[in-house]
Motif scaffolding. Sequence first.
Motif, PDB file in Angstrom:
ATOM      1  N   GLU A   1       0.831  -1.200   0.000  1.00 44.27           N
ATOM      2  CA  GLU A   1       0.000   0.000   0.000  1.00 44.27           C
ATOM      3  C   GLU A   1       0.868   1.253   0.000  1.00 44.27           C
ATOM      4  OE1 GLU A   1      -2.520  -0.339   3.381  1.00 44.27           O
ATOM      5  OE2 GLU A   1      -3.683  -2.013   2.559  1.00 44.27           O
ATOM      6  N   GLY A   2       0.266   2.374  -0.404  1.00 41.78           N
ATOM      7  CA  GLY A   2       0.932   3.671  -0.316  1.00 41.78           C
ATOM      8  C   GLY A   2       1.570   4.162  -1.594  1.00 41.78           C
ATOM      9  N   TRP A   3       1.308   3.486  -2.725  1.00 32.51           N
ATOM     10  CA  TRP A   3       1.884   3.929  -3.987  1.00 32.51           C
ATOM     11  C   TRP A   3       1.270   5.261  -4.413  1.00 32.51           C
ATOM     12  CZ3 TRP A   3       5.160   1.097  -7.537  1.00 32.51           C
ATOM     13  CH2 TRP A   3       5.622  -0.122  -7.029  1.00 32.51           C
ATOM     14  N   THR A   4       2.080   6.088  -5.074  1.00 38.04           N
ATOM     15  CA  THR A   4       1.569   7.347  -5.609  1.00 38.04           C
ATOM     16  C   THR A   4       0.956   7.176  -6.988  1.00 38.04           C
ATOM     17  OG1 THR A   4       3.776   7.893  -6.467  1.00 38.04           O
ATOM     18  CG2 THR A   4       3.201   8.729  -4.284  1.00 38.04           C
TER      19      THR A   4
ATOM     20  N   ARG B   1       4.758   4.036 -14.805  1.00 36.19           N
ATOM     21  CA  ARG B   1       4.761   5.500 -14.949  1.00 36.19           C
ATOM     22  C   ARG B   1       6.194   5.973 -15.115  1.00 36.19           C
ATOM     23  NH1 ARG B   1       5.697   9.382 -10.989  1.00 36.19           N
ATOM     24  NH2 ARG B   1       5.487   7.802  -9.336  1.00 36.19           N
ATOM     25  N   ARG B   2       6.426   6.769 -16.138  1.00 32.24           N
ATOM     26  CA  ARG B   2       7.761   7.323 -16.360  1.00 32.24           C
ATOM     27  C   ARG B   2       7.796   8.770 -15.890  1.00 32.24           C
ATOM     28  NH1 ARG B   2      11.659   6.592 -21.686  1.00 32.24           N
ATOM     29  NH2 ARG B   2      13.375   7.915 -20.942  1.00 32.24           N
ATOM     30  N   ASP B   3       8.783   9.080 -15.080  1.00 32.48           N
ATOM     31  CA  ASP B   3       8.998  10.433 -14.584  1.00 32.48           C
ATOM     32  C   ASP B   3      10.467  10.755 -14.815  1.00 32.48           C
ATOM     33  OD1 ASP B   3       9.146  12.841 -13.303  1.00 32.48           O
ATOM     34  OD2 ASP B   3       8.430  12.133 -11.358  1.00 32.48           O
TER      35      ASP B   3
ATOM     36  N   TYR C   1       8.560   3.801 -12.935  1.00 33.97           N
ATOM     37  CA  TYR C   1       7.986   3.322 -11.695  1.00 33.97           C
ATOM     38  C   TYR C   1       7.029   2.162 -11.956  1.00 33.97           C
ATOM     39  CZ  TYR C   1       9.803   7.514  -9.434  1.00 33.97           C
ATOM     40  OH  TYR C   1      10.628   8.489  -8.939  1.00 33.97           O
ATOM     41  N   GLY C   2       7.021   1.193 -11.046  1.00 35.60           N
ATOM     42  CA  GLY C   2       6.102   0.071 -11.115  1.00 35.60           C
ATOM     43  C   GLY C   2       6.681  -1.110 -10.386  1.00 35.60           C
TER      44      GLY C   2
END
Length: 449
Positions: A99-102, A109-111, A116-117
């Motif tokens: 839990e707690g993913w943004t 997700r690419r930043d 991310y993943g």
Amino acid sequence: MSTDLVASLTTRTEAAFPRVVDDLVDLVRIPSVSAPAFDQAYVRASADAVAALLGELGLAVEILSVPGGAPAVVAHHDAGDEAPHVVLYAHHDVQPPGEGWTSPPFEPRRDGERLYGRGAADDKAGVMAHVGALRVLREEYGDDLPVSVTVFVEGEEEIGSPTFGAFLAAHGHRVAGDVIVVADSANWKVGTPALTTSLRGLVDLTVRLDVLDHAVHSGMFGGPVLDALTLTARLVATLHDDDGSVAVAGLVHGSAAELDYPEEMYREEAGVLDGVVLAGRGTIQDRLWAQPAIALIGLDAPSVEHASNTIRHTATAKISMRLAPGQDPLAAQEALVAHLEANAPFGAHLTITPGERGSAFLAPSDSPAMTLARSAFAAAWGTEPVDVGMGGSIPFIADLLELAPQAEILITGVEDPDSRAHSTDESVDLHELQRAVLAEVLLLASLRP
């Protein structure tokens, strides 16, 4: 290796890398959690996806398993009897998302330069490092690859590889080689590569503590008997000294190689809160890589939301202990059991169930393959790699060495201190992944006799 060949392989790696990222994104979308509580159809789907990527390269691909085991992908290319045989290991299963993913853990997700993943770093990036390297080598050499290659992508590493021994007994001849590259570790930091030369071992167990034959009203019976959760807390507290050092007698304690690892760096990487005092004695790297560590990693207890005024009659805890290199896992497990039995508080009844047990690993730093790997990493990153230990464990390495005792094992990886493997918002730095692909390309090319 000639300068022209290095330049050609570097250019090919740059050109191939966008597809590596696209394929990594597709793999991360598959929620291949190997823990039994999750849908195992996704683990099979992940194996199928990896098999397809390797099949496109012209490798002979099989998906293999043993009874009760998860699907593993084994792919092979034979370069002839004179060529060295290299085994490229990674795993396609992942940890539960938590839990707690943004952002959703299975919607990559690419930043900037981070992807991310769940599994983006651990270890689907390792899978893609192997796939990407082989693509580049195919571009450069065609069917005449410089080495014989077996790609071995396991499907149950995140639950401790419980059927790994049985798998090797059934299929070990398919995954034995002269050099084994394990892409499941981390680099020192972004921009500085590392070769992992030591790993801690692991034992874990569950301990059930009973004080009553049934739960009772805390107002009517509370006072003369302490509840099972309180007594479990007292028992667990005996596992460490006042300064946080492991208090179990008879365990191996070692020293790690000298490396500049200031406390401030550790606190930042681990996210230690201001004012929290670090536990143990010795340097940070001693405590991380060469000393035992114990953690309470699970506790069966009512949630606060569902709490009642009841004295709990029973409690079960899961305890994990990391072992210093040189420690026999069975002896460590017996020492932990003896400590728990000797410290059972207030005569509580203990039922101890042993769990996973894995050996530590210590690699020679000057083997021929290690020397070639240092050169490959230095060329890919533009800076010399450092030798590091790893606080985590990869128990199956001992099984691989038993299968092929002459094999040289190289432990590499694409993670960095910000990757947060096993945690929320897991990510991989894509620049580091590209360098890891290039380093593997250069290593495999340099192994050609």
